[in-house]
Motif scaffolding. Sequence first.
Motif, PDB file in Angstrom:
ATOM      1  N   UNK A 237       0.850  -1.124   0.019  1.00 60.21           N
ATOM      2  CA  UNK A 237      -0.057   0.010   0.117  1.00 60.21           C
ATOM      3  C   UNK A 237       0.776   1.234  -0.105  1.00 60.21           C
ATOM      4  N   UNK A 238       1.842   1.230   0.755  1.00 65.38           N
ATOM      5  CA  UNK A 238       2.800   2.385   0.936  1.00 65.38           C
ATOM      6  C   UNK A 238       3.222   2.593  -0.458  1.00 65.38           C
ATOM      7  N   UNK A 239       3.944   1.638  -1.084  1.00 67.50           N
ATOM      8  CA  UNK A 239       4.433   1.866  -2.338  1.00 67.50           C
ATOM      9  C   UNK A 239       3.122   2.390  -3.504  1.00 67.50           C
ATOM     10  N   UNK A 240       1.977   2.185  -3.547  1.00 65.40           N
ATOM     11  CA  UNK A 240       1.269   2.902  -4.371  1.00 65.40           C
ATOM     12  C   UNK A 240       0.943   4.255  -3.862  1.00 65.40           C
ATOM     13  N   UNK A 241       0.951   4.659  -2.621  1.00 63.32           N
ATOM     14  CA  UNK A 241       0.863   5.807  -2.120  1.00 63.32           C
ATOM     15  C   UNK A 241       1.891   6.881  -2.326  1.00 63.32           C
ATOM     16  N   UNK A 242       3.163   6.380  -2.342  1.00 61.28           N
ATOM     17  CA  UNK A 242       4.407   6.968  -2.475  1.00 61.28           C
ATOM     18  C   UNK A 242       4.474   7.134  -4.125  1.00 61.28           C
ATOM     19  N   UNK A 243       4.107   6.405  -5.007  1.00 61.15           N
ATOM     20  CA  UNK A 243       4.291   6.405  -6.494  1.00 61.15           C
ATOM     21  C   UNK A 243       3.113   7.347  -6.848  1.00 61.15           C
ATOM     22  N   UNK A 244       1.935   6.932  -6.530  1.00 56.46           N
ATOM     23  CA  UNK A 244       0.968   7.898  -7.206  1.00 56.46           C
ATOM     24  C   UNK A 244       0.424   8.964  -6.589  1.00 56.46           C
ATOM     25  N   UNK A 245       0.941   9.138  -5.396  1.00 54.53           N
ATOM     26  CA  UNK A 245       0.783  10.340  -4.595  1.00 54.53           C
ATOM     27  C   UNK A 245      -0.719  10.273  -3.704  1.00 54.53           C
ATOM     28  N   UNK A 246      -1.285   9.002  -3.885  1.00 46.99           N
ATOM     29  CA  UNK A 246      -2.822   8.946  -3.143  1.00 46.99           C
ATOM     30  C   UNK A 246      -2.901   7.607  -2.678  1.00 46.99           C
ATOM     31  N   UNK A 247      -3.882   7.408  -1.752  1.00 43.43           N
ATOM     32  CA  UNK A 247      -4.052   5.751  -1.292  1.00 43.43           C
ATOM     33  C   UNK A 247      -4.729   5.415  -2.386  1.00 43.43           C
ATOM     34  N   UNK A 248      -4.467   4.204  -2.875  1.00 47.99           N
ATOM     35  CA  UNK A 248      -5.053   3.401  -3.784  1.00 47.99           C
ATOM     36  C   UNK A 248      -5.080   1.781  -3.755  1.00 47.99           C
ATOM     37  N   UNK A 249      -5.958   1.431  -4.316  1.00 47.59           N
ATOM     38  CA  UNK A 249      -6.170  -0.084  -4.140  1.00 47.59           C
ATOM     39  C   UNK A 249      -5.198  -0.783  -4.789  1.00 47.59           C
TER      40      UNK A 249
END
Length: 439
Positions: A237-249
């Motif tokens: 989850x932290x990966x997609x937050x860092x990469x996309x800048x948002x919480x993502x599924x």
Amino acid sequence: MEISSNGKRSIHCLRYLNSRICKCMAILLVLLIVRAIFFPSTLNFGWTDDHGLVLIRNLSPFHGSNFGIRVDKFLEVPQIVWGLNNQKIAFARACLTARMLNRTLLMPSLSASLFYKEVERLEPISFDKIFKFNEFNSRCNGFVQLGRYMDVSNRAKTIELPKGSGRKWTIERDFEQLKEYSKEQFDQSEVIRIVGKNPFLWHDHWPVKDYARVFECLVLVDEIANEVDKVISRIREVGSEEVTGAKSAKLLPYVAVHMRIEIDWMIHCKKLEQRYNMNQICSSKEEIMNRVGNISGTNKPTVVYLAVADSLLNDSSILDGWKEGLLPFEKKKLGVDKIYEKYPYLIRSAIDYEVCLRADVFVGNSFSTFSSLVVLGRTQKLMKAGVAVGELCSRSVMWPSYAYNILGDSKGRPQKWVANMSDISLQKISYGSNDTSCR
Ligand SMILES: Nc1nc2c(ncn2[C@@H]2O[C@H](COP(=O)(O)OP(=O)(O)O)[C@@H](O)[C@H]2O)c(=O)[nH]1
Ligand SMILES: *[C@@H]1O[C@H](CO)[C@@H](O)[C@H](O)[C@H]1NC(C)=O
Ligand SMILES: *[C@@H]1O[C@H](CO)[C@@H](O)[C@H](O)[C@H]1NC(C)=O
Ligand SMILES: *[C@@H]1O[C@H](CO)[C@@H](O)[C@H](O)[C@H]1NC(C)=O
Ligand SMILES: *[C@@H]1O[C@H](CO)[C@@H](O)[C@H](O)[C@H]1NC(C)=O
Ligand SMILES: *[C@@H]1O[C@H](CO)[C@@H](O)[C@H](O)[C@H]1NC(C)=O
């Protein structure tokens, strides 16, 4: 739903063939038949059993015999100590010893703490607090079995088997002794208790495949398995937050690095380097970061999970200095330190083991038992997924593993690493080696 060779369940399945699971199973069955027709040679390597595990059927000294473990004769072993993976190896060795004696192993105590020198701090913890007891017996059915002390009718008649030690106690003598205890007068006794050192230090008489067969029967109890799931979801989850800048599924892949740079290790590895006259064992933080950074083919940015024993760490700067695109996280920065803090050493390490096992890429130290057993588990996973032995080291293999302490090529990459499943003993995995079976 389990894939079962059990006739009753198959009939049940046929009757409800329109259910989705059954369709999948039917497809799987067709694929297996097709595979058997077109690739008959793959069948020699292993076959999938009831639990989707690779059964390994050769090399064992009892191969081919109708081997039955007696449920009314037991083997008792000393408390199992040291690191998680030393304990797993010791446990498996005790199982294989019981198997040789055709006995059920009395469920041994593991140790929750790492302070093995201080006996009062050994903190015995029952095997079934960590691993599922019934699941173990069902997966290992016909191979090795665990029993409980309450199954023993008369403990007073226990006979003792003292393990020899010292230079004169050779591997052959050790094996002779075990054979002796399979004979008449000893074989009748209900319990044989092995006295002496920790099973990790016993002589090894079994091939890697036999150990792997035991490890496949170890399944974490639900409470710990749930914690593992929480940690892994958090990492992805932290990966997609860092990469996309948002919480993502969307859950992202991750690299796990077993940074073996704790104080206890730094002392140990320096001694090893002296003994082996080698300088490939202790990797500094910088060397690890550089070699991990030079691995090609990882999509960046990527989360790098640092599997370290925070409490033993002498250095808080492990998060600095990583190459651009690698996003390092340890337990605290991930916010999972509270999960780990609830548990003793053994369980923390067991959670990290699973996190490393399931990582998309793993990088460890080939002289660490922790890293070595992660690589053994990952190699089993690849073989189960159908990767042929000759392909395990190939560049494109999914779930690659590397040893950061061995330079792999002129590009500064770490050496690709798999376990040699046809090795005749667990020596390399127990004590480490600079041979990563890829080259
Ligand atoms: N990954 C991890 N390891 C831990 C933790 N607590 C203690 N340890 C580790 O437990 C391991 C101890 O021994 P073992 O599993 O036998 O591996 P080895 O010492 O690396 O050969 C070491 O890798 C320690 O760093 C933890 O929270 N996470
Ligand atoms: C192990 O014990 C079972 C049950 O008593 C017996 O049938 C079998 O022959 C034994 N096998 C060996 C190798 O001793
Ligand atoms: C741990 O850190 C201290 C202070 O930074 C240092 O003096 C000591 O040598 C370190 N110990 C080891 C084993 O690296
Ligand atoms: C490996 O990584 C280090 C640090 O990022 C870099 O300085 C070095 O040039 C790389 N090695 C090669 C051969 O690319
Ligand atoms: C694996 O181990 C066997 C037995 O020790 C050995 O013959 C073989 O060469 C090893 N394979 C690799 C790839 O290291
Ligand atoms: C492993 O160590 C030995 C002895 O130091 C050395 O000769 C050999 O080249 C090393 N192997 C690798 C892959 O580095």
